[in-house]
Design an enzyme around this catalytic site. Structure first.
Site, PDB file in Angstrom:
ATOM      1  N   GLU A 148      -5.532  -5.019  10.570  1.00 27.14           N
ATOM      2  CA  GLU A 148      -4.432  -3.898  10.816  1.00 27.14           C
ATOM      3  C   GLU A 148      -4.961  -3.190  12.109  1.00 27.14           C
ATOM      4  O   GLU A 148      -5.712  -2.277  12.116  1.00 27.14           O
ATOM      5  CB  GLU A 148      -4.474  -2.845   9.502  1.00 27.14           C
ATOM      6  N   GLU A 151      -6.809   4.469   7.835  1.00 24.98           N
ATOM      7  CA  GLU A 151      -6.605   6.053   7.348  1.00 24.98           C
ATOM      8  C   GLU A 151      -7.933   6.559   6.731  1.00 24.98           C
ATOM      9  O   GLU A 151      -8.047   7.851   6.536  1.00 24.98           O
ATOM     10  CB  GLU A 151      -5.572   6.056   6.576  1.00 24.98           C
ATOM     11  N   ASN A 185       0.861  -1.287  -0.066  1.00 22.56           N
ATOM     12  CA  ASN A 185      -0.084  -0.094   0.162  1.00 22.56           C
ATOM     13  C   ASN A 185       1.032   1.282  -0.194  1.00 22.56           C
ATOM     14  O   ASN A 185       1.529   1.524   1.069  1.00 22.56           O
ATOM     15  CB  ASN A 185      -0.642  -0.039   1.217  1.00 22.56           C
ATOM     16  N   SER A 245       3.236  -1.989  10.332  1.00 23.34           N
ATOM     17  CA  SER A 245       4.911  -2.414  10.567  1.00 23.34           C
ATOM     18  C   SER A 245       5.309  -3.565  10.304  1.00 23.34           C
ATOM     19  O   SER A 245       6.365  -3.959  10.940  1.00 23.34           O
ATOM     20  CB  SER A 245       4.806  -1.904  11.785  1.00 23.34           C
ATOM     21  N   LYS A 285       0.225   4.270  -0.345  1.00 22.02           N
ATOM     22  CA  LYS A 285      -0.570   5.468   0.255  1.00 22.02           C
ATOM     23  C   LYS A 285      -0.345   6.647  -0.635  1.00 22.02           C
ATOM     24  O   LYS A 285      -0.305   6.440  -1.753  1.00 22.02           O
ATOM     25  CB  LYS A 285      -0.066   5.707   1.631  1.00 22.02           C
ATOM     26  N   GLY A 315       2.330   2.133  10.779  1.00 24.32           N
ATOM     27  CA  GLY A 315       3.532   3.339  10.804  1.00 24.32           C
ATOM     28  C   GLY A 315       4.241   3.579  12.062  1.00 24.32           C
ATOM     29  O   GLY A 315       4.792   4.565  12.151  1.00 24.32           O
ATOM     30  N   HIS A 348      -9.360   0.965   4.820  1.00 25.50           N
ATOM     31  CA  HIS A 348      -8.421   1.298   5.726  1.00 25.50           C
ATOM     32  C   HIS A 348      -8.758   2.496   6.836  1.00 25.50           C
ATOM     33  O   HIS A 348      -9.392   3.105   6.675  1.00 25.50           O
ATOM     34  CB  HIS A 348      -7.359   1.818   4.635  1.00 25.50           C
TER      35      HIS A 348
HETATM   36  P1  PGA Z   1       2.800   0.171   7.683  1.00 25.50           P
HETATM   37  O1  PGA Z   1       1.288   0.600   6.992  1.00 25.50           O
HETATM   38  O2  PGA Z   1       3.296  -1.155   6.820  1.00 25.50           O
HETATM   39  O3  PGA Z   1       3.687   1.315   7.260  1.00 25.50           O
HETATM   40  O4  PGA Z   1       2.664   0.222   9.044  1.00 25.50           O
HETATM   41  C1  PGA Z   1       0.656  -0.493   6.881  1.00 25.50           C
HETATM   42  C2  PGA Z   1      -0.918  -0.147   6.334  1.00 25.50           C
HETATM   43  O5  PGA Z   1      -1.428   0.915   6.593  1.00 25.50           O
HETATM   44  O6  PGA Z   1      -1.398  -0.589   5.518  1.00 25.50           O
END
Ligand code: PGA
Length: 250
Positions: free
Chosen positions: A165, A97, A11, A210, A13, A171, A95
């Site tokens: 997640e 976010e 992803n 992560s 983003k 992150g 997601h």
């Molecule tokens: P990350 O994000 O691997 O940077 O923690 C995962 C995600 O949001 O899908």
């Protein structure tokens, strides 16, 4: 039922302009030909260019969100049909976010999943608890409620994936213990069986938050974990390919 082929999805983003296509090319060059599905979900502006750049390889291209409607007066939005037209075959939906930053509710996610199916895209539906919810002992309750609330009955018999997640792991460099990942994945599987009967055994359940080269093999080695949704570490081919290498082959 046989375990689904593991899926490792990157992803990106809101990261990546034309120069980043070289990383995608390197991912295509290094991705195994079989045994694991490798996907990249770039920003909408790169979906078509990445699809063209990676044509003929094994890497699947996906979007990061879609609108519930196929077209219309929705400034700034992109529909499932548009993503498919640009070469996508997957789409990430719900997601955290999007849920937190754009106010998406479970019922919004349902409408988007319906749109993805209508547009011919395989949805990756994200669920996960916040740190407050985990510390209050409510992780299973929250996640299973999101699964029940975000997955329409029309998914029965369709290809789809659920991604667990935890919001606090995205992150941050933090990850749940293997026991905690297994517990939540088992709860998601039980919920899918309640909702879809034997069909609930089919979809892969991914872990996201992560995932890095250093922890991928341990997380992906858990039998309940059917792959990973990778954010930051998917932007560099070497890191992403090291994660892909950690996936048990189907
Ligand atoms: P990350 O994000 O691997 O940077 O923690 C995962 C995600 O949001 O899908």
């Amino acid at each position: 039922m046989n375990a689904p082929t593991p899926l490792i999805a990157g992803n990106w983003k809101m990261n990546g302009t034309a120069g980043a296509l070289a990383e995608a090319q390197a991912i295509k060059a290094g991705a195994p030909a079989s045994g694991v599905r490798v996907a990249l979900c770039p920003p909408a502006t790169l979906v078509e260019r990445m699809s063209r750049a990676l044509a003929g390889g094994g890497v699947i291209i996906g979007g990061q969100d879609c609108h519930a409607e196929p077209s219309g007066a929705f400034t700034g939005d992109v529909s499932a049909e548009m993503l498919a037209d640009a070469g996508a075959s997957l789409v990430i939906l719900g997601h955290s976010e999007r849920r937190a930053g754009h106010g998406e509710s479970d019922s919004d996610v349902v409408a988007k999943v319906e749109a993805a199916l209508r547009g011919g895209l395989e949805p990756i539906i994200c669920v996960g608890e916040t740190l407050d919810e985990r510390e209050a002992g409510r992780a299973i309750e929250v996640v299973t409620r999101q699964v029940r609330g975000s997955l329409p009955a029309s998914l029965a018999g369709k290809a789809f994936t659920v991604a667990y997640e935890p919001v606090w792991a995205i992150g941050t460099g933090l990850t749940p213990s293997s026991d905690d990942i297994v517990e939540i994945h088992q709860a998601i599987r039980a919920t899918l069986r309640e909702m879809f009967g034997a069909g609930g055994d089919g979809p892969a359940i991914l872990y996201g938050g992560s995932v890095k080269p250093g922890n991928a093999a341990e997380i992906l080695g858990l039998p309940e974990v059917g792959g990973a949704l990778v954010g930051g570490a998917s932007l560099k081919a070497a890191d992403f390919l090291a994660i892909v290498a950690g996936a048990p082959k189907a």
